[in-house]
Design a protein around this motif. Structure first.
Motif, PDB file in Angstrom:
ATOM      1  N   THR A 115      24.091 -10.296  22.853  1.00 16.14           N
ATOM      2  CA  THR A 115      22.800 -10.795  22.420  1.00 16.14           C
ATOM      3  C   THR A 115      21.835  -9.584  23.985  1.00 16.14           C
ATOM      4  O   THR A 115      20.618  -9.178  23.263  1.00 16.14           O
ATOM      5  CB  THR A 115      21.726 -12.010  23.169  1.00 16.14           C
ATOM      6  N   LEU A 116      22.519  -9.049  24.968  1.00 17.05           N
ATOM      7  CA  LEU A 116      21.991  -8.746  26.002  1.00 17.05           C
ATOM      8  C   LEU A 116      22.052  -7.176  24.789  1.00 17.05           C
ATOM      9  O   LEU A 116      20.962  -6.631  25.394  1.00 17.05           O
ATOM     10  CB  LEU A 116      22.683  -8.924  27.197  1.00 17.05           C
ATOM     11  N   ARG A 151      21.499  -6.438  22.516  1.00 18.84           N
ATOM     12  CA  ARG A 151      20.284  -6.665  21.481  1.00 18.84           C
ATOM     13  C   ARG A 151      19.053  -5.629  21.930  1.00 18.84           C
ATOM     14  O   ARG A 151      17.945  -4.799  21.878  1.00 18.84           O
ATOM     15  CB  ARG A 151      19.993  -7.454  20.469  1.00 18.84           C
ATOM     16  N   ILE A 152      18.751  -7.091  22.966  1.00 22.35           N
ATOM     17  CA  ILE A 152      17.770  -7.306  23.987  1.00 22.35           C
ATOM     18  C   ILE A 152      17.616  -5.398  24.527  1.00 22.35           C
ATOM     19  O   ILE A 152      16.025  -4.549  24.499  1.00 22.35           O
ATOM     20  CB  ILE A 152      17.605  -8.434  24.991  1.00 22.35           C
ATOM     21  N   GLU A 208      19.150 -15.778  24.872  1.00 15.14           N
ATOM     22  CA  GLU A 208      17.672 -15.357  23.868  1.00 15.14           C
ATOM     23  C   GLU A 208      16.818 -16.009  24.536  1.00 15.14           C
ATOM     24  O   GLU A 208      15.334 -15.778  24.493  1.00 15.14           O
ATOM     25  CB  GLU A 208      17.856 -16.561  22.848  1.00 15.14           C
ATOM     26  N   GLU A 214      14.791 -13.531  27.047  1.00 14.42           N
ATOM     27  CA  GLU A 214      13.972 -12.265  26.391  1.00 14.42           C
ATOM     28  C   GLU A 214      13.125 -11.513  27.205  1.00 14.42           C
ATOM     29  O   GLU A 214      12.632 -10.227  27.380  1.00 14.42           O
ATOM     30  CB  GLU A 214      14.759 -12.632  24.502  1.00 14.42           C
ATOM     31  N   ARG A 232      12.994  -8.234  28.766  1.00 16.37           N
ATOM     32  CA  ARG A 232      11.974  -7.158  28.520  1.00 16.37           C
ATOM     33  C   ARG A 232      11.047  -6.650  29.395  1.00 16.37           C
ATOM     34  O   ARG A 232      10.794  -5.823  29.882  1.00 16.37           O
ATOM     35  CB  ARG A 232      11.755  -7.810  27.410  1.00 16.37           C
TER      36      ARG A 232
END
Length: 206
Positions: free
Chosen positions: A35-36, A38-39, A112, A115, A119
């Motif tokens: 997840t990290l 992907r972000i 998640e 996020e 960001r």
């Protein structure tokens, strides 16, 4: 240590005996680490491997690094002293950390949920990198022997690894190298210390 990014998410960092075993922290927290990743990728950062961990860069500067530990997984920001954190969600990694610099998770769903905040931190850090701004030097930063300064100036990889160390670990190397008044001995100590510094260790770490 690993040199291929995919190995980290499949097997771990390669820095301990738990590498590629079911007990590896990177395997334990794999879903959260993905997840990290992907972000960070969605933010437009360049992904690479440094010190055996996924590291994300922008404008030639390190922005963030992913790590997995026994009790949690983390996203740690370089130059974190520049970041705005009105909600106080950033944490210090340890007692020797000068500024709160990481987001610590024990549940992939929490990563998640955070996020938008992640960001925002990444975007701010990227802006600082583009502008060439750096965090002010901590008052506790040690005075370095001139041989160590010269080594850091001539070896960018060593410099990046050294400045990523906690102030306590930096000080341990300054004392170790500076414990001799003989330049040749100091340089020999630096050469011997290099792989340990690249591995993120202090002079007293095993």
């Amino acid at each position: 240590m690993i040199t291929w990014i995919e190995d980290y998410f499949a097997k771990g960092c390669g820095r301990c005996a738990r590498f590629a075993t079911a007990d590896c922290s990177a395997r334990l927290w794999q879903a959260g680490l993905v997840t990290l990743r992907r972000i960070c990728g969605a933010a437009g950062l360049v992904e690479t491997v440094k010190w055996g961990h996924p590291t994300y860069t922008h404008a030639g500067r390190n922005i963030a690094i992913i790590g997995a530990f026994r009790g949690d997984f983390r996203l740690t920001f370089f130059d974190a002293a520049l970041l705005s954190d009105p909600e106080g969600v950033l944490e210090k990694q340890g007692p020797n950390t000068a500024h709160p610099d990481c987001l610590r998770f024990t549940d992939p769903a929490a990563a998640e949920a955070m996020e938008p905040a992640i960001r925002a931190f990444l975007a701010e850090a990227m802006g600082h990198a583009e502008a060439g701004r750096r965090a002010p030097k901590a008052a506790s930063s040690p005075d370095l022997p001139e041989e160590l300064v010269a080594a850091l100036d001539s070896d960018p990889e060593l410099a990046e690894a050294f400045h990523a160390l906690t102030p306590g670990r930096q000080k341990s190397w300054a004392l170790k190298v500076g414990g001799s008044s003989v330049p040749a001995t100091r340089n020999a100590r630096i050469a011997k210390a290099r792989p340990h510094i690249l591995a993120g260790k202090g002079a007293h770490d095993r």
